[in-house]
Design a protein around this motif. Structure first.
Motif, PDB file in Angstrom:
ATOM      1  N   THR A   8     -12.056  -9.985  -7.098  1.00 21.78           N
ATOM      2  CA  THR A   8     -12.703 -11.233  -7.481  1.00 21.78           C
ATOM      3  C   THR A   8     -11.708 -12.373  -7.304  1.00 21.78           C
ATOM      4  OG1 THR A   8     -14.085 -10.098  -9.118  1.00 21.78           O
ATOM      5  CG2 THR A   8     -13.839 -12.479  -9.355  1.00 21.78           C
ATOM      6  N   GLY A   9     -12.120 -13.397  -6.591  1.00 22.49           N
ATOM      7  CA  GLY A   9     -11.231 -14.530  -6.341  1.00 22.49           C
ATOM      8  C   GLY A   9     -10.447 -14.396  -5.051  1.00 22.49           C
ATOM      9  N   ALA A  10     -10.483 -13.218  -4.469  1.00 19.97           N
ATOM     10  CA  ALA A  10      -9.818 -13.006  -3.172  1.00 19.97           C
ATOM     11  C   ALA A  10     -10.736 -12.148  -2.307  1.00 19.97           C
ATOM     12  CB  ALA A  10      -8.467 -12.337  -3.378  1.00 19.97           C
ATOM     13  N   THR A  11     -12.008 -12.488  -2.331  1.00 20.38           N
ATOM     14  CA  THR A  11     -13.023 -11.678  -1.653  1.00 20.38           C
ATOM     15  C   THR A  11     -12.768 -11.543  -0.159  1.00 20.38           C
ATOM     16  OG1 THR A  11     -14.653 -12.423  -3.280  1.00 20.38           O
ATOM     17  CG2 THR A  11     -15.486 -11.403  -1.280  1.00 20.38           C
ATOM     18  N   ILE A  12     -12.469 -12.660   0.497  1.00 16.84           N
ATOM     19  CA  ILE A  12     -12.305 -12.633   1.955  1.00 16.84           C
ATOM     20  C   ILE A  12     -11.082 -11.803   2.346  1.00 16.84           C
ATOM     21  CG2 ILE A  12     -11.847 -14.038   4.004  1.00 16.84           C
ATOM     22  CD1 ILE A  12     -13.452 -16.281   2.692  1.00 16.84           C
ATOM     23  N   SER A  13      -9.973 -12.014   1.645  1.00 15.15           N
ATOM     24  CA  SER A  13      -8.741 -11.289   1.975  1.00 15.15           C
ATOM     25  C   SER A  13      -8.887  -9.792   1.732  1.00 15.15           C
ATOM     26  CB  SER A  13      -7.574 -11.836   1.144  1.00 15.15           C
ATOM     27  OG  SER A  13      -7.362 -13.205   1.406  1.00 15.15           O
ATOM     28  N   SER A  14      -9.469  -9.421   0.588  1.00 18.03           N
ATOM     29  CA  SER A  14      -9.621  -7.999   0.281  1.00 18.03           C
ATOM     30  C   SER A  14     -10.634  -7.332   1.205  1.00 18.03           C
ATOM     31  CB  SER A  14     -10.016  -7.806  -1.188  1.00 18.03           C
ATOM     32  OG  SER A  14     -11.200  -8.517  -1.511  1.00 18.03           O
ATOM     33  N   ARG A  15     -11.683  -8.062   1.542  1.00 20.43           N
ATOM     34  CA  ARG A  15     -12.670  -7.526   2.491  1.00 20.43           C
ATOM     35  C   ARG A  15     -12.023  -7.333   3.868  1.00 20.43           C
ATOM     36  NH1 ARG A  15     -18.093  -6.921   3.165  1.00 20.43           N
ATOM     37  NH2 ARG A  15     -18.423  -7.573   1.003  1.00 20.43           N
ATOM     38  N   ALA A  16     -11.136  -8.261   4.239  1.00 22.06           N
ATOM     39  CA  ALA A  16     -10.444  -8.154   5.526  1.00 22.06           C
ATOM     40  C   ALA A  16      -9.620  -6.874   5.590  1.00 22.06           C
ATOM     41  CB  ALA A  16      -9.548  -9.369   5.738  1.00 22.06           C
ATOM     42  N   ILE A  17      -8.963  -6.519   4.494  1.00 17.28           N
ATOM     43  CA  ILE A  17      -8.159  -5.291   4.471  1.00 17.28           C
ATOM     44  C   ILE A  17      -9.050  -4.071   4.687  1.00 17.28           C
ATOM     45  CG2 ILE A  17      -6.691  -3.800   3.067  1.00 17.28           C
ATOM     46  CD1 ILE A  17      -5.328  -6.358   4.073  1.00 17.28           C
ATOM     47  N   GLY A  18     -10.182  -4.039   4.001  1.00 17.31           N
ATOM     48  CA  GLY A  18     -11.115  -2.923   4.179  1.00 17.31           C
ATOM     49  C   GLY A  18     -11.597  -2.806   5.619  1.00 17.31           C
ATOM     50  N   ASN A  19     -11.884  -3.957   6.227  1.00 19.88           N
ATOM     51  CA  ASN A  19     -12.349  -3.946   7.621  1.00 19.88           C
ATOM     52  C   ASN A  19     -11.248  -3.520   8.583  1.00 19.88           C
ATOM     53  OD1 ASN A  19     -15.000  -4.775   7.083  1.00 19.88           O
ATOM     54  ND2 ASN A  19     -14.445  -6.936   7.094  1.00 19.88           N
ATOM     55  N   ILE A  20     -10.026  -3.992   8.340  1.00 15.55           N
ATOM     56  CA  ILE A  20      -8.898  -3.640   9.212  1.00 15.55           C
ATOM     57  C   ILE A  20      -8.665  -2.135   9.188  1.00 15.55           C
ATOM     58  CG2 ILE A  20      -6.398  -3.842   9.522  1.00 15.55           C
ATOM     59  CD1 ILE A  20      -6.667  -6.746   8.448  1.00 15.55           C
ATOM     60  N   ILE A  21      -8.604  -1.560   7.989  1.00 18.98           N
ATOM     61  CA  ILE A  21      -8.380  -0.116   7.878  1.00 18.98           C
ATOM     62  C   ILE A  21      -9.575   0.649   8.439  1.00 18.98           C
ATOM     63  CG2 ILE A  21      -8.087   1.805   6.265  1.00 18.98           C
ATOM     64  CD1 ILE A  21      -6.399   0.013   4.529  1.00 18.98           C
ATOM     65  N   GLY A  22     -10.777   0.127   8.217  1.00 16.06           N
ATOM     66  CA  GLY A  22     -11.969   0.785   8.750  1.00 16.06           C
ATOM     67  C   GLY A  22     -11.940   0.870  10.265  1.00 16.06           C
ATOM     68  N   GLU A  23     -11.604  -0.232  10.927  1.00 11.51           N
ATOM     69  CA  GLU A  23     -11.571  -0.254  12.396  1.00 11.51           C
ATOM     70  C   GLU A  23     -10.421   0.588  12.939  1.00 11.51           C
ATOM     71  OE1 GLU A  23     -11.449  -4.321  13.602  1.00 11.51           O
ATOM     72  OE2 GLU A  23     -13.330  -4.835  12.588  1.00 11.51           O
ATOM     73  N   SER A  24      -9.251   0.460  12.315  1.00 15.40           N
ATOM     74  CA  SER A  24      -8.083   1.202  12.787  1.00 15.40           C
ATOM     75  C   SER A  24      -8.245   2.700  12.593  1.00 15.40           C
ATOM     76  CB  SER A  24      -6.826   0.724  12.046  1.00 15.40           C
ATOM     77  OG  SER A  24      -5.718   1.532  12.358  1.00 15.40           O
ATOM     78  N   SER A  25      -8.689   3.100  11.422  1.00 18.70           N
ATOM     79  CA  SER A  25      -8.807   4.532  11.131  1.00 18.70           C
ATOM     80  C   SER A  25      -9.868   5.194  12.016  1.00 18.70           C
ATOM     81  CB  SER A  25      -9.134   4.755   9.650  1.00 18.70           C
ATOM     82  OG  SER A  25     -10.354   4.133   9.288  1.00 18.70           O
ATOM     83  N   ALA A  26     -10.926   4.481  12.328  1.00 26.31           N
ATOM     84  CA  ALA A  26     -11.980   5.046  13.188  1.00 26.31           C
ATOM     85  C   ALA A  26     -11.411   5.421  14.551  1.00 26.31           C
ATOM     86  CB  ALA A  26     -13.116   4.043  13.342  1.00 26.31           C
ATOM     87  N   ILE A  85       0.591   4.139   9.851  1.00 21.04           N
ATOM     88  CA  ILE A  85      -0.112   3.504  10.966  1.00 21.04           C
ATOM     89  C   ILE A  85      -0.133   1.993  10.772  1.00 21.04           C
ATOM     90  CG2 ILE A  85      -2.297   3.410  12.232  1.00 21.04           C
ATOM     91  CD1 ILE A  85      -2.965   6.144  10.844  1.00 21.04           C
ATOM     92  N   GLU A  86       0.264   1.261  11.784  1.00 14.57           N
ATOM     93  CA  GLU A  86       0.188  -0.200  11.757  1.00 14.57           C
ATOM     94  C   GLU A  86      -1.202  -0.647  12.172  1.00 14.57           C
ATOM     95  OE1 GLU A  86       3.496  -2.883  13.034  1.00 14.57           O
ATOM     96  OE2 GLU A  86       4.270  -1.032  13.922  1.00 14.57           O
ATOM     97  N   ALA A  87      -1.656  -1.749  11.570  1.00  9.16           N
ATOM     98  CA  ALA A  87      -2.952  -2.325  11.949  1.00  9.16           C
ATOM     99  C   ALA A  87      -2.931  -3.813  11.624  1.00  9.16           C
ATOM    100  CB  ALA A  87      -4.090  -1.622  11.212  1.00  9.16           C
ATOM    101  N   SER A  88      -3.807  -4.564  12.255  1.00  6.32           N
ATOM    102  CA  SER A  88      -3.863  -6.001  12.002  1.00  6.32           C
ATOM    103  C   SER A  88      -5.268  -6.516  12.208  1.00  6.32           C
ATOM    104  CB  SER A  88      -2.882  -6.752  12.906  1.00  6.32           C
ATOM    105  OG  SER A  88      -3.216  -6.565  14.270  1.00  6.32           O
ATOM    106  N   GLY A  89      -5.536  -7.690  11.649  1.00  2.39           N
ATOM    107  CA  GLY A  89      -6.848  -8.305  11.786  1.00  2.39           C
ATOM    108  C   GLY A  89      -6.863  -9.650  11.096  1.00  2.39           C
ATOM    109  N   GLN A  90      -7.944 -10.379  11.268  1.00  6.23           N
ATOM    110  CA  GLN A  90      -8.052 -11.718  10.722  1.00  6.23           C
ATOM    111  C   GLN A  90      -8.245 -11.703   9.210  1.00  6.23           C
ATOM    112  OE1 GLN A  90      -7.796 -14.763  12.453  1.00  6.23           O
ATOM    113  NE2 GLN A  90      -7.688 -15.514  10.336  1.00  6.23           N
ATOM    114  N   GLY A  91      -7.406 -12.446   8.507  1.00  4.43           N
ATOM    115  CA  GLY A  91      -7.569 -12.635   7.078  1.00  4.43           C
ATOM    116  C   GLY A  91      -8.227 -13.972   6.803  1.00  4.43           C
ATOM    117  N   TYR A  92      -8.003 -14.533   5.610  1.00  7.40           N
ATOM    118  CA  TYR A  92      -8.587 -15.839   5.281  1.00  7.40           C
ATOM    119  C   TYR A  92      -7.833 -16.959   5.992  1.00  7.40           C
ATOM    120  CZ  TYR A  92      -9.919 -19.943   2.576  1.00  7.40           C
ATOM    121  OH  TYR A  92     -10.370 -21.188   2.209  1.00  7.40           O
TER     122      TYR A  92
END
Length: 235
Positions: A195-213, A107-114
């Motif tokens: 650690t050190g890439a909090t925004i980018s890694s959080r963005a991935i979790g949010n992207i998959i969360g929104e897409s998978s829902a 499944i393709e998904a996209s969203g805002q990163g850092y």
């Protein structure tokens, strides 16, 4: 020689400005034309390379497959076979093994990163109801920091068995995927950050969360569509 005669021999400043303006406009037009020609000349090649990269990524995020078929999501919410050429459509990629057994969906998904929009691909196993793979298709995240989402093994391990189990009525995901701070993951539906890439890694979790829902309930409810399309030429 009179003052009027002296002045008449001097260059006309208005005429000089016109020539400079014409020259600048001409250069601008030529540059714009070169940009358009370069874009048009490489567009097809770029699209081919993107398609090849996407195809390779599908095999990475859905383990154990040897062939794929493309489906598009219609306005009615059903999946139908597609040639995949219309990139404006919502597309998914069903994977099958050598015996034509349906193994999962990419499944393709996209969203805002850092830094910019992140475009990703993740694999879903309907039998286990888990995300089983993850790959970054496009990213402009900061080298050495944000790009850890592509390289950090601990982070990538989040997506080997990320739970996206459905509720009993199959209408939605029981526990939506959510990102958590590094080291705080306690549940199989959480994405442990970096650690050190909090925004980018959080963005991935949010992207998959929104897409998978949105996508998982639709895909699961239409498993038979993907299973029956394994080898249409055999019918």
């Amino acid at each position: 020689m009179s003052a009027n005669q002296i002045l008449s021999t001097q260059p006309n400043p208005t005429e000089g400005s016109k020539k400079m303006l014409i020259a600048m406009v001409g250069i601008g037009v030529i540059c714009a034309l070169l940009i358009v020609l370069s874009y048009e000349g490489t567009k097809e090649r770029i699209e081919i390379l993107k398609a090849e990269a996407l195809e390779k990524a599908v095999f990475k995020v859905v383990p154990g497959i040897s062939k794929t078929r493309i489906f598009e999501l219609t306005a009615e919410g059903t999946f139908v076979l597609s040639d995949g050429k219309d990139r404006s459509k919502t597309l998914v990629y069903a994977g099958y093994d050598d015996s034509d057994a349906f193994k999962g969906i990419a499944i393709e998904a996209s969203g805002q990163g850092y830094a910019d929009i992140l475009r990703i691909l993740y694999g879903y196993d309907p039998e286990e109801q888990t995300v089983v793979g993850f790959y970054v298709l496009e990213s402009k995240e900061t080298p050495g920091l944000g790009d850890k989402i592509e390289k950090d093994e601990d982070f990538l391990s989040n997506f080997k068995a990320l739970t996206v189990a459905l509720t009993e009525d199959l209408s939605k995901i029981q526990n939506p995927v959510v990102p958590v701070k590094s080291g705080l993951k306690k549940n199989p539906w959480e994405v442990d950050g970096i650690t050190g890439a909090t925004i980018s890694s959080r963005a991935i979790g949010n992207i998959i969360g929104e897409s998978s829902a949105k996508m998982i309930p639709l895909i699961y409810s239409q498993k038979e569509t993907f299973i029956s399309a394994a080898n249409p030429n055999s019918k």
